[in-house]
Scaffold this active site. Structure first.
Site, PDB file in Angstrom:
ATOM      1  N   CYS A  46      -2.453   9.240   2.572  1.00 14.08           N
ATOM      2  CA  CYS A  46      -2.068   8.664   1.282  1.00 14.08           C
ATOM      3  C   CYS A  46      -3.131   8.890   0.219  1.00 14.08           C
ATOM      4  O   CYS A  46      -2.826   9.105  -0.938  1.00 14.08           O
ATOM      5  CB  CYS A  46      -1.789   7.175   1.436  1.00 14.08           C
ATOM      6  N   GLU A  62       0.888  -1.179   0.000  1.00  8.82           N
ATOM      7  CA  GLU A  62       0.000   0.000   0.000  1.00  8.82           C
ATOM      8  C   GLU A  62       0.911   1.211   0.000  1.00  8.82           C
ATOM      9  O   GLU A  62       1.534   1.519   1.021  1.00  8.82           O
ATOM     10  CB  GLU A  62      -0.870   0.002   1.267  1.00  8.82           C
TER      11      GLU A  62
END
Ligand code: NAD
Length: 476
Positions: A278, A244
């Site tokens: 993010c 990720e």
């Protein structure tokens, strides 16, 4: 000052001589609040050994019992909500009110969502004369960043435990406190020893964990640069990886969308956690003829976002995590100012705090797609605005970076926006401000990573499929 000087290995906190230390500073006051002792290869070896010993019994435990442990961990975490909220705010800088809800309560809910999803995600399937069963991958190395520390740990641990894996967690050295609280919650939950082990440390500790020959899978959340390095090391040993990574997500405002709503959303998404998210919307893509309208609305919206002490209830934007991160973000802003983009807002508030790792929000308009500001992840409170003439061009701009983590589309109708969302190369796209769904898969295309977290899809990352062919007589 809190000392994180013991690692959770085989069900107990063990103190060993540290190979190095990190000093964690309160992001608003710059005072030292914690000291993290880095584990070395001996700690990693002990943790992996404990995980390996626990693997057969844990992976053979019925799914419903594993799910009950996951719920028990959630209950224990819940009791530590206030302590975790204040320590994450000190470490990361997110305002307290948002920290409680987003940093702590949301991940606790995700532990429970994962427990609920386990039965269906792990059920056997029948396919002709085959039974497809789902076996746990094995021992998982989980390596996590600092920006939403409990959330990122949860995405890995709850899913891995549901699948029947055992874990060695190496949390971020910049936000260690939730990992400490989690270790205590795990002991209090009665989880069998060795199923979860926690080794504090930095990149070198993480590297030793990735390299350990008895680790079957590495699940990593963090920067794209470190993700690449981990994927290469894991590739050599043919270990499974889930990554990720970073993002540069775009919000497309279609013609017919309400500019006031879109502009407010872009500013609040970009500034959430001071831009250290993010999946933050860091690029707003607007129709060229509406640029001036958006420009005015963005300026008004950003001026309303009070920058200040994260413990103050009026604060919307706190400091960044560290002096290093502040320096990095300020360098992006200086470079953007030199480029002579349209400066929509760049701070200058006399009341902004002088101590602490604060960066005032900045918005730059008419930023060319090829510029560094439009291509690279800043990880700070910086929004860029780009313009388009046709919907095709809007999609091209949104897809025009190596990343593909998240996005948003706004239209006069959900149907109009949804058809554009289908063309975006990103893992999670919100249509007309639709809310976050913890059960939906989350993850990236391209440089944003490999694999998905969340709900049943997140559990599937941690399984191997096994087809058992049965004789025709038994199949009928
Ligand atoms: P980072 O890559 O510097 O560090 C992440 C973790 O990896 C830390 O625990 C660190 O100690 C460890 N690490 C560093 N070098 C290592 C190595 N060589 N081998 C093994 N482990 C190593 O990232 P960060 O600064 O902590 O976090 C910010 C980044 O994380 C941003 O790029 C952000 O976009 C990304 N992120 C992605 C997601 C997502 O879900 N896609 C979520 C949050 C953050």
């Amino acid at each position: 000052m809190i000392n994180h000087d013991r690692h959770l290995i085989d069900g107990e906190w063990r103190a060993t001589p540290a190979v190095a230390h990190t000093i964690v500073r309160d992001s608003a006051t710059e005072e030292a609040v914690a000291k993290v002792s880095h584990g070395g290869p001996a700690d990693i070896a002990a943790a992996v050994k404990a995980a390996r010993s626990a693997f057969v019994p844990w992976s053979s435990t019925p799914v419903a019992e594993r799910a009950a442990f996951i719920r028990a961990i959630a209950d224990q975490l819940e009791q530590r909500t206030e302590e975790m909220t204040s320590s994450v705010t000190a470490e990361v800088g997110m305002p307290l009110k948002l920290s409680r809800r987003i940093q702590i309560q949301a991940p606790i809910a995700a532990w429970r969502t994962t427990a609920d999803a386990a039965g269906d995600a792990l059920a056997d399937a029948r396919l002709g004369n085959s039974i497809v069963t789902k076996a746990a991958v094995g021992v998982v190395a989980a390596i996590t960043p600092w920006n939403y520390p409990l959330h990122q740990i949860t995405g890995k641990l709850a899913a891995a435990l549901a699948a029947g894996c055992c874990v060695v967690l190496k949390p971020s050295e910049l936000a260690p406190s939730v990992a400490q609280a989690l270790g205590e919650a795990i002991i209090a939950s009665g989880l069998p020893k060795g199923v979860v082990n926690i080794v504090f440390g930095d990149g070198a500790t993480g590297e030793a964990l990735v390299a350990h020959p008895d680790v079957d899978m590495v699940s990593f959340t963090g920067s794209t640069a470190v993700g690449r390095r981990i994927a290469s090391a894991a590739g050599q040993a043919l270990k499974r990886v889930a990554l990720e990574l970073g993002g540069k997500s775009a919000s497309i405002a279609l013609r017919g969308a309400d500019p006031a709503i879109v502009a407010r959303h872009a500013v609040s998404s970009c500034l959430l956690n001071s831009g250290q998210t993010c999946s933050a919307i860091t690029r707003l893509v607007v129709p060229q003829e509406e640029y001036d309208v958006y420009r005015g609305l963005l300026k008004t919206a950003v001026e309303k976002m009070r920058v200040g002490d994260p413990r103050d209830s009026d604060t919307r934007v706190g400091p960044l995590v560290s002096a290093e991160q502040k320096k990095r973000v300020e360098a992006f802003i200086s470079e953007a100012l030199e480029q002579k983009f349209d400066v929509i807002s760049v701070g200058g508030d006399d009341a902004a705090p002088t101590k602490g790792f604060y960066v005032e929000p900045a918005i730059f308009g008419r930023v060319p797609i090829a510029s560094r500001l439009a291509q690279e992840e800043v990880f700070g409170p910086v929004l860029t605005v780009q313009t388009y003439s046709t919907d095709e061009e809007a999609v091209e701009i949104a897809n025009g970076t190596p990343y593909g983590l998240a996005g948003a589309v706004w239209g006069a109708s959900a149907e109009q926006a949804q058809s554009v969302a289908q063309r975006m190369r990103a893992g999670q796209i919100d249509v007309n401000g639709a809310p976050y769904n913890a059960a939906a898969p989350f993850g990236g295309f391209g440089s944003s990573g490999i694999g998905r977290e969340g709900g049943g899809y997140g559990i599937e990352e941690f399984i191997e499929l096994r087809s058992i062919q049965i004789p025709a007589a038994a199949a009928s």
